[in-house]
Design an enzyme around this catalytic site. Structure first.
Site, PDB file in Angstrom:
ATOM      1  N   HIS A 212       0.845  -1.191   0.000  1.00 22.32           N
ATOM      2  CA  HIS A 212       0.000   0.000   0.000  1.00 22.32           C
ATOM      3  C   HIS A 212       0.878   1.237   0.000  1.00 22.32           C
ATOM      4  O   HIS A 212       1.901   1.282   0.689  1.00 22.32           O
ATOM      5  CB  HIS A 212      -0.932   0.007   1.216  1.00 22.32           C
ATOM      6  CG  HIS A 212      -2.056   0.974   1.102  1.00 22.32           C
ATOM      7  ND1 HIS A 212      -1.914   2.316   1.386  1.00 22.32           N
ATOM      8  CD2 HIS A 212      -3.348   0.802   0.717  1.00 22.32           C
ATOM      9  CE1 HIS A 212      -3.070   2.930   1.183  1.00 22.32           C
ATOM     10  NE2 HIS A 212      -3.953   2.038   0.791  1.00 22.32           N
ATOM     11  N   GLU A 260      -7.868  -4.310   0.209  1.00 26.67           N
ATOM     12  CA  GLU A 260      -8.471  -4.979  -0.940  1.00 26.67           C
ATOM     13  C   GLU A 260      -8.343  -6.497  -0.823  1.00 26.67           C
ATOM     14  O   GLU A 260      -9.265  -7.244  -1.194  1.00 26.67           O
ATOM     15  CB  GLU A 260      -7.838  -4.492  -2.250  1.00 26.67           C
ATOM     16  CG  GLU A 260      -8.309  -3.128  -2.712  1.00 26.67           C
ATOM     17  CD  GLU A 260      -7.495  -2.001  -2.101  1.00 26.67           C
ATOM     18  OE1 GLU A 260      -6.562  -2.295  -1.305  1.00 26.67           O
ATOM     19  OE2 GLU A 260      -7.778  -0.824  -2.409  1.00 26.67           O
TER      20      GLU A 260
END
Length: 316
Positions: A212, A260
């Site tokens: 991320h 996600e």
């Protein structure tokens, strides 16, 4: 803390008003009959197998055309539109297999009926509610920045959400959830996880749902959501596959999983229809996009970056 204690509606109200319990955010979350009818006509033209996110990209403008006051941009009007917009996004998705018992049920419960072929356990429904809260806002992610730009020139709330949906669909943003879902369902069992991960790496592809931009050492949202899924379905075969993928990623020193990936685990463990992770992300983030829009409407100053020419000097 909010993800374990509050409803998505509560958190949306907090984003829009700055406090809990504001009457403007507590009113019923329902789309009008006219709006639902318009959306049904628009969705009827879509081919079978259309992903939920693609349906949402049709639903939002169809809702917009039935709201003739959508350019009334004072805070109470935008909040009223926001409630109907999010409710319409959820309620106009086709049912995955069972009907909601109460049209006044929470957004999380109503979304579960659209994505799950069978009623999920209370624990998994709670994990879905938590996911909506965890994803409601996240500073200036790409989709939020795009939504703010649209709102800064006084685009209506539906156009703001449509802009956010377009940016969110990218594979490096909310669209990563779909890639992670495909990865997880392609493994026949936990022992198959190394093959699935290895084949992605052999093709030169990144492992979807890992790493991320902001969270360099791990996404705390993913940590919480994965823990809630483990508590809700400890014996799930699909969870075992996800755990094997996580173990293989750690063995290969890959980045930590992000939200996600956790969404993809929730979708596969709950047996949701393909692409459901993206739909959860989009529904949740709509609350944040509209909160950012409210700030831009109040600023009334267009976001207009300037470019600086860095090419070769002109010769006259």
């Amino acid at each position: 803390a909010l993800a374990t204690q509050r409803s998505f509606e509560d958190v949306a109200g907090l984003l829009w008003t700055g406090s809990f319990g504001d009457p403007a955010a507590a009113a019923p979350w329902q789309a009008t009959r006219e709006a639902v009818a318009a959306v049904a006509a628009a969705l009827a033209a879509l081919p079978p197998g259309t992903y939920p996110l693609e349906r949402l990209q049709v639903i939002v403008p169809a809702l917009a055309v039935t709201d003739r006051l959508r350019l009334q941009l004072d805070r109470p009007a935008v909040i009223a539109a926001a409630r109907g917009l999010i409710a319409g996004m959820v309620d106009c998705l086709p049912s995955a297999g069972f009907a909601a018992e109460d049209s006044r049920a929470s957004i999380a419960a109503r979304l579960a009926t659209k994505l799950c072929p069978r009623p999920p356990s209370a624990g998994l429904t709670g994990a879905l509610r938590a996911a909506l809260v965890l994803l409601a806002d996240h500073e200036l992610a790409a989709s939020t920045l795009a939504a703010r730009v649209a709102a800064s020139v006084r685009a209506d709330p539906y156009a703001v959400v449509g802009t956010g949906l377009g940016a969110m669909s990218g594979a490096l943003h909310g669209g990563a959830a779909l890639g992670a879902e495909v990865m997880l369902v392609s493994a026949d069992g936990p022992a198959d996880a190394p093959r699935v991960v290895g084949e992605l790496l052999r093709r030169g592809e990144r492992i979807p749902g890992f790493g991320h931009f902001v969270y360099q050492t791990g996404d705390p949202r993913a940590v919480l959501l994965l823990d809630l899924i483990r508590q809700a379905a400890p014996d799930s075969g699909r969870l075992a596959v996800a755990e094997a993928v996580l173990a293989e990623a750690r063995r290969r020193a890959l980045p930590a999983p992000n939200i996600e990936f956790a969404l993809a685990v929730l979708a596969t463990v709950a047996g949701m229809s393909p692409g459901s992770g993206e739909a959860v992300f989009a529904t949740a983030r709509t609350a944040g996009w509209l909160a950012h829009a409210l700030e831009e409407y109040a600023r009334a100053t267009p976001i207009r970056p300037r470019g600086v020419y860095t090419g070769p000097s002109a010769t006259l």
